[in-house]
Write a protein that holds these residues in place. Structure first.
Motif, mmCIF file in Angstrom:
data_model
loop_
_atom_site.group_PDB
_atom_site.id
_atom_site.type_symbol
_atom_site.label_atom_id
_atom_site.label_comp_id
_atom_site.label_asym_id
_atom_site.label_seq_id
_atom_site.Cartn_x
_atom_site.Cartn_y
_atom_site.Cartn_z
ATOM 1 N N THR A 32 1.057 -1.191 0.066
ATOM 2 C CA THR A 32 -0.131 0.116 0.004
ATOM 3 C C THR A 32 0.748 1.186 -0.008
ATOM 4 O O THR A 32 0.369 2.139 -0.476
ATOM 5 N N ASP A 33 2.087 1.207 0.508
ATOM 6 C CA ASP A 33 2.855 2.362 0.626
ATOM 7 C C ASP A 33 3.154 3.078 -0.557
ATOM 8 O O ASP A 33 2.877 4.413 -0.661
ATOM 9 N N TYR A 34 3.400 2.251 -1.940
ATOM 10 C CA TYR A 34 3.656 3.110 -3.129
ATOM 11 C C TYR A 34 2.253 3.309 -3.752
ATOM 12 O O TYR A 34 2.416 3.888 -4.832
ATOM 13 N N PRO A 159 12.651 0.063 -6.665
ATOM 14 C CA PRO A 159 11.716 0.924 -6.553
ATOM 15 C C PRO A 159 10.783 0.822 -5.386
ATOM 16 O O PRO A 159 9.559 0.891 -5.504
ATOM 17 N N CYS A 160 11.258 0.790 -4.348
ATOM 18 C CA CYS A 160 10.533 0.565 -2.982
ATOM 19 C C CYS A 160 9.632 1.711 -2.580
ATOM 20 O O CYS A 160 10.108 3.008 -2.901
ATOM 21 N N GLY A 161 8.732 1.831 -1.414
ATOM 22 C CA GLY A 161 7.967 2.720 -0.982
ATOM 23 C C GLY A 161 8.825 3.142 0.161
ATOM 24 O O GLY A 161 10.123 2.853 0.448
ATOM 25 N N ILE A 162 8.150 3.851 0.887
ATOM 26 C CA ILE A 162 8.767 4.508 2.065
ATOM 27 C C ILE A 162 8.571 3.726 3.680
ATOM 28 O O ILE A 162 9.226 3.843 4.401
ATOM 29 N N MET A 163 8.020 2.489 3.450
ATOM 30 C CA MET A 163 7.417 1.899 4.514
ATOM 31 C C MET A 163 8.892 1.608 5.560
ATOM 32 O O MET A 163 8.882 1.726 6.743
ATOM 33 N N ASP A 164 9.601 0.726 4.913
ATOM 34 C CA ASP A 164 10.692 0.185 5.539
ATOM 35 C C ASP A 164 11.679 1.282 6.252
ATOM 36 O O ASP A 164 12.141 1.257 7.304
ATOM 37 N N GLN A 165 12.285 2.271 5.622
ATOM 38 C CA GLN A 165 12.978 3.288 6.119
ATOM 39 C C GLN A 165 12.161 4.064 7.254
ATOM 40 O O GLN A 165 12.927 4.571 8.279
ATOM 41 N N GLU A 215 9.543 -8.888 -9.962
ATOM 42 C CA GLU A 215 7.845 -8.924 -9.838
ATOM 43 C C GLU A 215 7.415 -7.699 -8.999
ATOM 44 O O GLU A 215 6.238 -7.245 -9.151
ATOM 45 N N TYR A 216 8.406 -7.069 -8.040
ATOM 46 C CA TYR A 216 7.854 -5.842 -7.101
ATOM 47 C C TYR A 216 7.711 -4.701 -8.158
ATOM 48 O O TYR A 216 6.653 -4.145 -8.270
ATOM 49 N N ALA A 217 8.499 -4.471 -9.122
ATOM 50 C CA ALA A 217 8.343 -3.558 -9.962
ATOM 51 C C ALA A 217 7.130 -3.624 -10.993
ATOM 52 O O ALA A 217 6.522 -2.682 -11.240
HETATM 53 C C1 GLA Z 1 9.111 -4.016 0.187
HETATM 54 C C2 GLA Z 1 9.194 -2.702 0.231
HETATM 55 C C3 GLA Z 1 8.218 -1.741 0.905
HETATM 56 C C4 GLA Z 1 6.792 -2.101 0.700
HETATM 57 C C5 GLA Z 1 6.647 -3.892 0.990
HETATM 58 C C6 GLA Z 1 5.482 -4.281 0.487
HETATM 59 O O1 GLA Z 1 9.553 -4.276 1.783
HETATM 60 O O2 GLA Z 1 10.583 -2.125 0.547
HETATM 61 O O3 GLA Z 1 8.392 -0.359 0.493
HETATM 62 O O4 GLA Z 1 6.245 -1.958 -0.498
HETATM 63 O O5 GLA Z 1 7.644 -4.210 0.318
HETATM 64 O O6 GLA Z 1 4.312 -3.760 1.621
#
Ligand code: GLA
Length: 372
Positions: A32-34, A159-165, A215-217
């Protein structure tokens, strides 16, 4: 501290600062983050500790206690010649641009590798926090998270979202981080599992899909394409889900179904936590897993088996956590069911002839902090 000893013997001086940043698990709000939606991760008790001293030239000298060299520093004169894990660190320095020159850096990590607990975010955030501190840059923890995400997007190419950081930079001990990934508004929501005789068990499947990044991209591109067809900035903006689904087909329809319902599940789960109904969140975890399995199609046989076996063993709910295609599942387990859940999962893996899973207790931990 082991990392300080390693720094001293490699670079012949004391580090000027030492920062620790944790990995994370996500309680709910996956992919959901991206899409500008909501997430609810929390920091885990394992992370990366970075000992850092700035340099006057543009050189980066870097050592990791976990790398094959086991403490031999690599010297990176030009940002472009970095490889492997060093890219996460060099990317952070590259994003800081003129604000920082070079640095001597030693890192030590204890996040189980390959478990999908965001060791890369922990590495970025520990180094970015240390440099922010040393150079008096005045970045807020959210700005540190954004810079770290940019390093991963633009330098590493994930191309990750912001959640992990954000989870690594902003989590609070005993809390989950409720984050609106559009406004970046956030709140630390109390998650006192122990008081209710509960815990979150991490089931590390020990399997990692090698095509996970591709797959993520692809998922991300499908969501963006669906949003364009619907005439909205992102799937976050879909209000009439049934109407939207009528206008989409195939994979884009399924992805939209997941993203919109998942973001609502985050809000519902936060509502339960605020009402003190922590024991009731299991059904939302289960629904999240089914949606990730059937609509978003990012689960794996090992993750599905972990979730099903955990529930058979008495878990109150379970789901895959993180990007998927391997990594870990989480299960909400009453203390007196812990053994039966682990036994059932282990038995299932053994019957399938799979590598035994690892079990780790996830206690909500503190986000990035200065140790020295
Ligand atoms: C990875 C990404 C996160 C997020 C998750 C799925 O961990 O780095 O930004 O998109 O996948 O929720």
């Amino acid at each position: 501290m082991r990392v300080v000893d390693a720094f001293r013997s490699a670079f012949g001086a004391e580090p000027e600062t030492v920062w620790h940043a944790p990995g994370r698990v996500n309680l709910i709000g996956e992919h959901t983050d991206y899409n500008d939606g909501f997430v609810l991760p929390f920091a885990v008790p394992w992370g990366v500790t970075a000992a850092v001293t700035p340099r006057a030239d543009r050189t980066i000298r870097l050592l990791s206690l976990q790398s094959a060299g086991g403490g031999e520093p690599v010297t990176i004169a030009d940002h472009a010649d970095s490889q492997g894990w060093t890219r996460y660190v060099v990317g952070v320095l590259a994003m800081l641009g003129d604000r920082v020159r070079g640095a001597d850096i030693a890192v030590d990590g204890d996040i189980p590798q390959g478990a999908g607990l965001s060791s890369s975010a922990a590495l970025e955030v520990s180094v970015a926090s240390a440099l922010n501190d040393l150079h008096g840059l005045g970045m807020t923890p959210m700005e540190v998270a954004l810079l770290s995400q940019k390093a991963e997007n633009d330098f590493v190419g994930m191309p990750c979202g912001i959640m992990d950081q954000a989870a690594s930079a902003l989590s609070k001990e005993g809390h989950a981080l409720f984050l609106d990934c559009r406004s970046l508004g956030h709140r630390n929501v109390p998650l006192d599992l122990a008081a209710r005789g509960l815990q979150i068990l991490i089931i590390d499947t020990q399997v990692h899909h090698e095509h996970a990044t591709g797959e993520y991209a692809k998922r991300r591109a499908e969501c963006e394409s669906a949003a364009r067809k619907l005439g909205v900035a992102s799937l976050r903006d879909v209000e009439d889900l049934a109407g939207a689904l009528d206008r989409l087909q195939g994979d884009e329809r399924k992805r939209t179904m997941h993203v919109v319902t998942e973001s609502h599940r985050v809000e519902a789960l936060v509502g339960l936590l605020r009402a003190g109904q922590i024991t009731e969140i299991g059904a939302l975890l289960n629904a999240s897993h089914l949606s990730l399995r059937d609509q978003y199609e990012v689960s794996s046989p090992e993750l599905d088996a972990s979730v099903e076996a955990a529930i058979r063993g008495g878990a109150r709910g379970a789901r895959m956590t993180g990007g998927g295609f391997g990594g870990s599942a989480i299960a909400l387990v009453a203390d007196d069911r812990l053994q039966s859940v682990q036994d059932e999962v282990a038995k299932t893996f053994a019957a399938m002839g799979w590598t035994a899973p690892r079990f780790l207790p996830a206690t909500p931990a503190q986000g990035a902090r200065k140790l020295a």
